[in-house]
Scaffold this active site. Structure first.
Site, PDB file in Angstrom:
ATOM      1  N   THR A  57       0.826  -1.220   0.000  1.00 26.87           N
ATOM      2  CA  THR A  57       0.000   0.000   0.000  1.00 26.87           C
ATOM      3  C   THR A  57       0.855   1.263   0.000  1.00 26.87           C
ATOM      4  OG1 THR A  57      -1.768  -1.181   1.147  1.00 26.87           O
ATOM      5  CG2 THR A  57      -1.932   1.189   1.214  1.00 26.87           C
TER       6      THR A  57
ATOM      7  N   THR B 188      -3.559   0.663  -3.213  1.00 27.90           N
ATOM      8  CA  THR B 188      -2.975  -0.619  -2.789  1.00 27.90           C
ATOM      9  C   THR B 188      -3.118  -1.709  -3.836  1.00 27.90           C
ATOM     10  OG1 THR B 188      -2.987  -2.228  -0.964  1.00 27.90           O
ATOM     11  CG2 THR B 188      -5.122  -1.424  -1.688  1.00 27.90           C
TER      12      THR B 188
ATOM     13  N   GLY C  65       0.169   0.184   5.703  1.00 27.09           N
ATOM     14  CA  GLY C  65       0.535  -0.553   6.919  1.00 27.09           C
ATOM     15  C   GLY C  65      -0.472  -1.590   7.376  1.00 27.09           C
TER      16      GLY C  65
HETATM   17  N1  GLY Z   1      -5.398  -4.039   1.654  1.00 37.57           N
HETATM   18  C1  GLY Z   1      -5.185  -2.889   2.410  1.00 37.57           C
HETATM   19  C2  GLY Z   1      -6.364  -2.429   3.140  1.00 37.57           C
HETATM   20  O1  GLY Z   1      -7.351  -2.331   2.472  1.00 37.57           O
HETATM   21  O2  GLY Z   1      -6.376  -2.146   4.311  1.00 37.57           O
END
Ligand code: GLY
Length: 598
Positions: free
Chosen positions: A419, A437, A504
């Site tokens: 991300t 992301t 994160g």
């Molecule tokens: N895949 C990262 C999020 O959506 O938190």
């Protein structure tokens, strides 16, 4: 009033001597090669580890600013802004370059959430470019033949985890609504770097080295990230990506729709079905019917500010809003950052908020959610549970106001995303805060047309039910997986004051909440708030950033009753302070981002 509170959206002594000064340390944790063994060890591995920490200073400007995770991408956005382009114009340049130079984190094959302040209309709105589950999937997507959740990377790598990408549609919609420059021109920097090569950064090279086994499973991915003699691409090499340049040329000439209806979509679908060890379910219909959804922002009051962000399917703004709503019952300002009591309050507020998040938050277009997660009285009751000086022994979801309650079991999703976060402010005062992301570092590891495809579907709970109760964030056809992404714009006196966000995984929530408290309560300069040692509690251990002063809080927090882990905590915050008559930007020293402005 341009902002609505979630409440109205019913449809839907222990002194320590250490101080939290930032200490640099470039060590990389042993967790780099750790495998996640299954849903029961959710969130135990950082999505992307710190590869290098550099001291950074705030950047000050008067008219426009861009902050993002790679200098080439920031420069591309800066040039668009300097030549009179809007924030939406600059976004296209920044994201298309990021997709090339930071391919492990975001790109055309992924999704994004964007919070937008439209200066002319004094309007705050959000755009949901989240991936959707294929129409052909069933809730048991991530269960094996015995009904047990798959091991995390068995689910991630391959076609099964890939959702319909939303980023291209989001860029196209934003440009159509708010762009001022010719769409085609905004692709020039990325096409140029893709055709002529860019220098591989330290972060990209070390990410490839660390993931080399998974990156070598599929031929297109292998041949891009490895030299002809099979060595992972090294820092400083020149990397050319003709396939990406070709894709960008098509999008530049034919528009964003070309991604969803033409050869690009056909290639992706064929690639996903052709993954021999783990094929996926996306079809052309998923592409042709994909839509970006404009949604009301979720705003939570905090002190004299309104903290606004992305509502479901992201849990970002609601969970941050709950944390802030709970800690607002305590005088954090007087306690300050060096007092463990502050961290006990923040830690338990986070645990309480994460308990609610795990039970209630999912794609609210698919499942009913309580309307009162930010209800003032409810959060006061949650705050009253906190005992000063002693960690809560048990944390369970609460009973937020809800007209027609539904019994859910707690979520069992994993979330180890890669991300990236982008902040852009243009001359007109328009503000973009966007988190983008492809989920895990290098996503599904499946590459098509020069870019990696996401593994966003593993943000769903692998289990569908627990003890007979459904899990709100279970897989369903067309549904968007719950996210933790928290692109945020803070308002003061109804004017944008600060735009911020971070990558994160589910720690995004803690990183953003901590930085907000550091700046809004402790009056830290925005760069210091971004740089300060990370201390994050989700619903398990209290995680303290290794190699920093945060680690010195371990004994005192353990004495309070927390299970503490000292570990790599790899935030990637970018923030721009808007409200004090000038623009002040900060970039996270843990990553390669920079800020440019005039
Ligand atoms: N895949 C990262 C999020 O959506 O938190």
């Amino acid at each position: 009033m341009f902002r609505k509170c979630w409440l109205t959206l019913t449809t839907l002594s222990l002194a320590v001597t250490s101080s939290l000064a930032f200490a640099t340390n470039s060590s990389v944790s042993d967790m780099t090669t750790a495998e996640v063994k299954g849903a029961d060890v959710a969130d135990s591995v950082a999505p992307e580890l710190t590869t290098k920490v550099t001291g950074k200073e705030s950047v000050v400007a008067n008219q426009y600013m861009v902050a993002a995770a790679n200098p080439l991408a920031v420069e591309a956005g800066y040039k668009v802004l300097a030549s009179g382009g809007s924030a939406a114009d600059a976004l296209v340049a920044v994201q298309t370059v990021l997709g090339l130079v930071e391919p492990q984190s975001s790109g055309l094959g992924g999704g994004a959430f964007l919070v937008y302040f439209d200066a002319e209309n004094d309007l705050l709105t959000t755009y949901d470019g989240r991936e959707t589950a294929p129409l052909a999937v069933r809730p048991e997507l991530f269960l094996d033949k015995n009904g047990k959740p798959l091991k995390f990377f068995d689910a991630v790598v391959g076609g099964r985890s890939i959702g319909t990408p939303g980023t291209v549609k989001l860029l196209a919609d934003m440009h159509q609504k708010y762009g001022t420059k010719a769409w085609e021109s905004l692709f020039e920097p990325a096409i140029n770097y893709a055709n002529n090569g860019f220098t591989v950064s330290q972060r990209l090279a070390s990410s490839i080295e660390r993931d080399k086994e998974r990156l070598s499973r599929y031929p297109e991915t292998q041949s891009y990230f490895f030299t002809p003699d099979g060595q992972p691409i090294k820092q400083g090499s020149q990397l050319v990506n003709k396939a990406y340049a070709q894709t960008l040329n098509i999008l530049a000439k034919e528009g964003g729709e070309a991604f969803y209806t033409g050869k690009i979509a056909q290639d992706i679908v064929a690639k996903i079905h052709g993954v021999s060890d783990n094929p996926g379910y996306l079809e052309l219909e998923d592409f042709a019917t994909y839509k970006v959804v404009q949604r009301e922002p979720v705003c939570a009051p905090y002190r004299q500010y309104d903290v606004c962000g992305m509502g479901p399917p992201s849990s970002g703004a609601l969970t941050i809003g709950q944390i802030l709503g709970i800690v607002s019952h305590f005088d954090l300002k007087t306690l300050g950052p060096n007092n463990p009591m502050s961290w006990q309050i923040i830690g338990d507020a986070s645990r309480l908020a994460f308990a609610d998040r795990g039970r209630y938050i999912a794609d609210s277009d698919y499942v009913p959610m309580p309307h009162g997660l930010l209800d003032e009285n409810y959060l006061a009751q949650r705050a009253a549970l906190i005992e000063k000086g002693k960690a809560l022994t048990e944390v369970t979801p609460g009973n937020p106001p809800w007209d027609v309650p539904v019994a859910y079991a707690d979520d069992q999703s994993i979330e180890l995303p890669s991300t990236t976060h982008i902040v852009i402010v243009d001359k007109q005062g328009n503000v973009i805060s966007m988190t983008s992301t492809i989920e895990n570092g290098f996503g599904s590891r499946v590459m098509s047309n020069g870019f990696l495809l996401n593994n966003e579907l593993t943000d769903f709970s692998f289990a569908t039910h627990k003890n007979g109760y459904p899990i709100a964030n279970r897989v369903e056809p067309g549904k968007r997986p719950r996210s933790s992404m928290a692109p945020t714009i803070v308002f003061k006196d109804d004017k944008p004051y600060l735009a911020i966000g971070s990558p994160g995984g589910s720690r995004i929530i803690g990183y953003v909440a901590q930085s907000l408290i550091a700046h809004l309560d402790w009056r830290m300069d925005i760069q210091d708030a971004i740089s300060m040692p990370r201390m994050v509690n989700r619903f398990g251990t209290y995680d303290l950033e290794q190699g920093t002063e945060a680690a010195s809080f371990k004994p005192v927090l353990e004495k309070m009753g927390y299970q503490v882990e000292v570990r790599d905590l790899n935030s990637g915050l970018h923030g721009v302070l808007i409200g004090n008559g000038e623009l002040v930007g900060g970039a996270d020293p843990r990553r390669e981002g920079v800020v440019l402005g005039d």
